[in-house]
Design a protein around this motif. Structure first.
Motif, mmCIF file in Angstrom:
data_model
loop_
_atom_site.group_PDB
_atom_site.id
_atom_site.type_symbol
_atom_site.label_atom_id
_atom_site.label_comp_id
_atom_site.label_asym_id
_atom_site.label_seq_id
_atom_site.Cartn_x
_atom_site.Cartn_y
_atom_site.Cartn_z
ATOM 1 N N ASP A 205 0.830 -1.206 0.000
ATOM 2 C CA ASP A 205 0.000 0.000 0.000
ATOM 3 C C ASP A 205 0.863 1.255 0.000
ATOM 4 N N VAL A 206 1.924 1.222 0.775
ATOM 5 C CA VAL A 206 2.856 2.355 0.817
ATOM 6 C C VAL A 206 3.512 2.518 -0.544
ATOM 7 N N MET A 207 3.944 1.411 -1.135
ATOM 8 C CA MET A 207 4.592 1.463 -2.441
ATOM 9 C C MET A 207 3.647 1.999 -3.511
ATOM 10 N N LYS A 208 2.376 1.647 -3.432
ATOM 11 C CA LYS A 208 1.384 2.136 -4.391
ATOM 12 C C LYS A 208 1.263 3.654 -4.290
ATOM 13 N N GLN A 209 1.242 4.189 -3.083
ATOM 14 C CA GLN A 209 1.148 5.625 -2.894
ATOM 15 C C GLN A 209 2.413 6.336 -3.384
ATOM 16 N N VAL A 210 3.561 5.747 -3.128
ATOM 17 C CA VAL A 210 4.823 6.328 -3.601
ATOM 18 C C VAL A 210 4.837 6.362 -5.127
ATOM 19 N N SER A 211 4.380 5.287 -5.746
ATOM 20 C CA SER A 211 4.333 5.225 -7.207
ATOM 21 C C SER A 211 3.400 6.294 -7.772
ATOM 22 N N ALA A 212 2.261 6.500 -7.136
ATOM 23 C CA ALA A 212 1.328 7.528 -7.586
ATOM 24 C C ALA A 212 1.960 8.912 -7.478
ATOM 25 N N LEU A 213 2.661 9.152 -6.394
ATOM 26 C CA LEU A 213 3.341 10.431 -6.208
ATOM 27 C C LEU A 213 4.420 10.638 -7.269
ATOM 28 N N GLN A 214 5.194 9.593 -7.549
ATOM 29 C CA GLN A 214 6.235 9.694 -8.565
ATOM 30 C C GLN A 214 5.632 10.016 -9.927
ATOM 31 N N GLY A 215 4.520 9.378 -10.258
ATOM 32 C CA GLY A 215 3.862 9.654 -11.530
ATOM 33 C C GLY A 215 3.395 11.094 -11.626
ATOM 34 N N SER A 216 2.836 11.595 -10.535
ATOM 35 C CA SER A 216 2.378 12.989 -10.513
ATOM 36 C C SER A 216 3.542 13.950 -10.689
ATOM 37 N N LEU A 217 4.632 13.686 -10.001
ATOM 38 C CA LEU A 217 5.806 14.556 -10.121
ATOM 39 C C LEU A 217 6.390 14.507 -11.528
ATOM 40 N N GLU A 218 6.370 13.340 -12.146
ATOM 41 C CA GLU A 218 6.884 13.232 -13.520
ATOM 42 C C GLU A 218 6.021 14.053 -14.475
ATOM 43 N N ARG A 219 4.704 14.032 -14.285
ATOM 44 C CA ARG A 219 3.813 14.842 -15.133
ATOM 45 C C ARG A 219 4.106 16.333 -14.946
ATOM 46 N N VAL A 220 4.307 16.754 -13.717
ATOM 47 C CA VAL A 220 4.647 18.160 -13.455
ATOM 48 C C VAL A 220 5.961 18.509 -14.139
ATOM 49 N N ASN A 221 6.934 17.608 -14.048
ATOM 50 C CA ASN A 221 8.238 17.853 -14.676
ATOM 51 C C ASN A 221 8.090 18.026 -16.186
ATOM 52 N N ARG A 222 7.243 17.216 -16.815
ATOM 53 C CA ARG A 222 7.026 17.349 -18.266
ATOM 54 C C ARG A 222 6.384 18.697 -18.605
ATOM 55 N N ILE A 223 5.458 19.157 -17.769
ATOM 56 C CA ILE A 223 4.817 20.452 -18.003
ATOM 57 C C ILE A 223 5.840 21.575 -17.888
ATOM 58 N N VAL A 224 6.692 21.504 -16.877
ATOM 59 C CA VAL A 224 7.733 22.529 -16.707
ATOM 60 C C VAL A 224 8.695 22.505 -17.897
ATOM 61 N N LEU A 225 9.077 21.303 -18.338
ATOM 62 C CA LEU A 225 9.976 21.192 -19.493
ATOM 63 C C LEU A 225 9.325 21.779 -20.739
ATOM 64 N N GLN A 226 8.054 21.472 -20.975
ATOM 65 C CA GLN A 226 7.367 22.019 -22.141
ATOM 66 C C GLN A 226 7.344 23.540 -22.098
ATOM 67 N N ASN A 227 7.044 24.088 -20.932
ATOM 68 C CA ASN A 227 7.038 25.540 -20.785
ATOM 69 C C ASN A 227 8.421 26.121 -21.062
ATOM 70 N N HIS A 228 9.456 25.466 -20.571
ATOM 71 C CA HIS A 228 10.830 25.927 -20.795
ATOM 72 C C HIS A 228 11.156 25.923 -22.289
ATOM 73 N N LEU A 229 10.750 24.855 -22.977
ATOM 74 C CA LEU A 229 11.023 24.771 -24.416
ATOM 75 C C LEU A 229 10.282 25.869 -25.181
ATOM 76 N N GLU A 230 9.041 26.117 -24.797
ATOM 77 C CA GLU A 230 8.235 27.103 -25.511
ATOM 78 C C GLU A 230 8.656 28.540 -25.230
ATOM 79 N N THR A 231 9.310 28.779 -24.113
ATOM 80 C CA THR A 231 9.672 30.157 -23.756
ATOM 81 C C THR A 231 11.175 30.366 -23.819
#
Length: 74
Positions: free
Chosen positions: A10-36
Motif C-alpha cells: 500500500d505504501v509502495m502504491k502511494q509512492v508510485s502515484a506520487l512519482q507519476g504525478s511529479l513526472e507529469r509536473v516535470n514534463r509540463i515545466v519542461l514544455q514551458n521551458h522549451l516554448e519560452t
C-alpha cells in the motif's frame, strides 16, 4: 503511512502515484521551458548555450535518461 504500520505494498502504491504525478509536473515545466526560454535563446542565436542547458535539463527527465539503477536486495 509507514508510522502507522501500513501494508508495504500500500505504501509502495502511494509512492508510485506520487512519482507519476511529479513526472507529469516535470514534463509540463519542461514544455514551458522549451516554448519560452529555449525559443527565446534560438531567436537570439544562442544555440550552443541552449543545447548545453538542455543536456543538463535532460538529466532530470527519467523518460529520457531511463529508470534509476535498481536496488540490490541482499
Amino acid at each position: 503511512m509507514v508510522e502507522s504500520d501500513r501494508y508495504c505494498p500500500d505504501v509502495m502504491k502511494q509512492v508510485s502515484a506520487l512519482q507519476g504525478s511529479l513526472e507529469r509536473v516535470n514534463r509540463i515545466v519542461l514544455q514551458n521551458h522549451l516554448e519560452t526560454c529555449v525559443a527565446d535563446a534560438v531567436r537570439q542565436n544562442r544555440a550552443a548555450q541552449i543545447v548545453d542547458e538542455l543536456m543538463e535539463t535532460m538529466k532530470y527527465t527519467a523518460s529520457v535518461t531511463g529508470p534509476a539503477p535498481s536496488l540490490e536486495v541482499q
